[in-house]
Motif scaffolding. Structure first.
Motif, PDB file in Angstrom:
ATOM      1  N   ASN A  45       0.804  -1.221   0.000  1.00  0.00           N
ATOM      2  CA  ASN A  45       0.000   0.000   0.000  1.00  0.00           C
ATOM      3  C   ASN A  45       0.838   1.273   0.000  1.00  0.00           C
ATOM      4  OD1 ASN A  45      -2.474  -1.400   0.045  1.00  0.00           O
ATOM      5  ND2 ASN A  45      -2.232  -1.738   2.238  1.00  0.00           N
ATOM      6  N   TRP A  46       2.146   1.137  -0.189  1.00  0.00           N
ATOM      7  CA  TRP A  46       3.039   2.288  -0.159  1.00  0.00           C
ATOM      8  C   TRP A  46       2.723   3.262  -1.291  1.00  0.00           C
ATOM      9  CZ3 TRP A  46       6.482   4.110  -3.804  1.00  0.00           C
ATOM     10  CH2 TRP A  46       7.352   5.095  -3.379  1.00  0.00           C
ATOM     11  N   GLN A  47       2.819   4.554  -0.993  1.00  0.00           N
ATOM     12  CA  GLN A  47       2.728   5.602  -2.000  1.00  0.00           C
ATOM     13  C   GLN A  47       3.840   6.595  -1.719  1.00  0.00           C
ATOM     14  OE1 GLN A  47      -1.042   7.525  -2.136  1.00  0.00           O
ATOM     15  NE2 GLN A  47      -2.124   5.720  -2.797  1.00  0.00           N
ATOM     16  N   PRO A  48       4.423   7.177  -2.753  1.00  0.00           N
ATOM     17  CA  PRO A  48       5.474   8.160  -2.509  1.00  0.00           C
ATOM     18  C   PRO A  48       4.905   9.390  -1.802  1.00  0.00           C
ATOM     19  CG  PRO A  48       5.217   7.733  -4.863  1.00  0.00           C
ATOM     20  CD  PRO A  48       4.192   6.938  -4.147  1.00  0.00           C
ATOM     21  N   PRO A  49       5.769  10.160  -1.144  1.00  0.00           N
ATOM     22  CA  PRO A  49       5.303  11.340  -0.421  1.00  0.00           C
ATOM     23  C   PRO A  49       4.629  12.378  -1.321  1.00  0.00           C
ATOM     24  CG  PRO A  49       7.649  10.952  -0.021  1.00  0.00           C
ATOM     25  CD  PRO A  49       7.170   9.927  -0.976  1.00  0.00           C
ATOM     26  N   THR A  50       4.842  12.299  -2.636  1.00  0.00           N
ATOM     27  CA  THR A  50       4.239  13.277  -3.540  1.00  0.00           C
ATOM     28  C   THR A  50       2.761  13.017  -3.770  1.00  0.00           C
ATOM     29  OG1 THR A  50       4.882  11.962  -5.463  1.00  0.00           O
ATOM     30  CG2 THR A  50       6.398  13.694  -4.766  1.00  0.00           C
ATOM     31  N   GLY A  51       2.255  11.867  -3.347  1.00  0.00           N
ATOM     32  CA  GLY A  51       0.839  11.552  -3.507  1.00  0.00           C
ATOM     33  C   GLY A  51       0.595  10.554  -4.612  1.00  0.00           C
ATOM     34  N   PRO A  52      -0.670  10.200  -4.852  1.00  0.00           N
ATOM     35  CA  PRO A  52      -0.985   9.151  -5.819  1.00  0.00           C
ATOM     36  C   PRO A  52      -0.731   9.535  -7.276  1.00  0.00           C
ATOM     37  CG  PRO A  52      -2.987  10.081  -4.908  1.00  0.00           C
ATOM     38  CD  PRO A  52      -1.838  10.702  -4.161  1.00  0.00           C
ATOM     39  N   GLU A  53      -0.455  10.806  -7.563  1.00  0.00           N
ATOM     40  CA  GLU A  53      -0.206  11.225  -8.952  1.00  0.00           C
ATOM     41  C   GLU A  53       1.253  11.047  -9.356  1.00  0.00           C
ATOM     42  OE1 GLU A  53      -0.916  13.997  -6.594  1.00  0.00           O
ATOM     43  OE2 GLU A  53      -2.902  13.146  -6.593  1.00  0.00           O
ATOM     44  N   ASP A  58       9.459   9.762 -10.146  1.00  0.00           N
ATOM     45  CA  ASP A  58       9.327   9.913  -8.700  1.00  0.00           C
ATOM     46  C   ASP A  58       9.646   8.593  -7.984  1.00  0.00           C
ATOM     47  OD1 ASP A  58       8.422  12.610  -8.875  1.00  0.00           O
ATOM     48  OD2 ASP A  58       6.416  11.873  -9.347  1.00  0.00           O
ATOM     49  N   PHE A  59       9.203   7.498  -8.539  1.00  0.00           N
ATOM     50  CA  PHE A  59       9.466   6.168  -7.976  1.00  0.00           C
ATOM     51  C   PHE A  59      10.957   5.884  -7.981  1.00  0.00           C
ATOM     52  CE2 PHE A  59       9.768   1.515  -8.354  1.00  0.00           C
ATOM     53  CZ  PHE A  59       9.067   1.153  -7.224  1.00  0.00           C
ATOM     54  N   VAL A  60      11.623   6.188  -9.086  1.00  0.00           N
ATOM     55  CA  VAL A  60      13.070   5.964  -9.187  1.00  0.00           C
ATOM     56  C   VAL A  60      13.805   6.865  -8.198  1.00  0.00           C
ATOM     57  CG1 VAL A  60      15.081   6.171 -10.701  1.00  0.00           C
ATOM     58  CG2 VAL A  60      12.961   5.150 -11.566  1.00  0.00           C
ATOM     59  N   TYR A  62      12.726   8.016  -5.358  1.00  0.00           N
ATOM     60  CA  TYR A  62      12.538   7.455  -4.030  1.00  0.00           C
ATOM     61  C   TYR A  62      13.411   6.214  -3.828  1.00  0.00           C
ATOM     62  CZ  TYR A  62      10.339   5.489   0.103  1.00  0.00           C
ATOM     63  OH  TYR A  62      10.124   4.967   1.343  1.00  0.00           O
ATOM     64  N   ALA A  63      13.455   5.349  -4.827  1.00  0.00           N
ATOM     65  CA  ALA A  63      14.248   4.121  -4.730  1.00  0.00           C
ATOM     66  C   ALA A  63      15.727   4.426  -4.559  1.00  0.00           C
ATOM     67  CB  ALA A  63      14.024   3.255  -5.971  1.00  0.00           C
ATOM     68  N   LEU A  64      16.186   5.549  -5.119  1.00  0.00           N
ATOM     69  CA  LEU A  64      17.593   5.928  -4.995  1.00  0.00           C
ATOM     70  C   LEU A  64      17.874   6.698  -3.721  1.00  0.00           C
ATOM     71  CD1 LEU A  64      18.307   6.942  -8.692  1.00  0.00           C
ATOM     72  CD2 LEU A  64      18.996   4.845  -7.513  1.00  0.00           C
ATOM     73  N   GLY A  65      16.860   6.909  -2.896  1.00  0.00           N
ATOM     74  CA  GLY A  65      17.055   7.545  -1.612  1.00  0.00           C
ATOM     75  C   GLY A  65      16.970   9.051  -1.616  1.00  0.00           C
ATOM     76  N   ALA A  66      16.460   9.641  -2.702  1.00  0.00           N
ATOM     77  CA  ALA A  66      16.367  11.107  -2.762  1.00  0.00           C
ATOM     78  C   ALA A  66      15.101  11.594  -2.104  1.00  0.00           C
ATOM     79  CB  ALA A  66      16.399  11.565  -4.217  1.00  0.00           C
TER      80      ALA A  66
END
Length: 66
Positions: A45-53, A58-60, A62-66
């Motif tokens: 159920n994870w979503q990035p901090p930027t929201g569902p859009e 953005d996923f990459v 986050y995965a790289l730790g930015a």
């Protein structure tokens, strides 16, 4: 595609059609769903901090730790 450099350089990049894009997406998702350590398995159920859009970049990020 405009390259972010000081010179005025443009390159043409090939793009996949709908079939190629579908194959790549299915392989990518298949790898993630079958990986016991992937984010889809550990936190479905994870979503990035930027929201569902969010987008793939953005996923990459986050995965790289930015």
């Amino acid at each position: 595609m405009k390259i972010p450099v000081n010179e005025n350089v443009t390159i043409n990049t090939p793009r996949m059609g709908p079939v190629g894009g579908r194959i790549i997406a299915e392989v990518f998702l298949g790898l993630m769903f079958n990986d016991r350590h992937s984010l889809l398995t550990l936190q479905p159920n994870w979503q990035p901090p930027t929201g569902p859009e969010y987008t793939l970049k953005d996923f990459v990020r986050y995965a790289l730790g930015a």
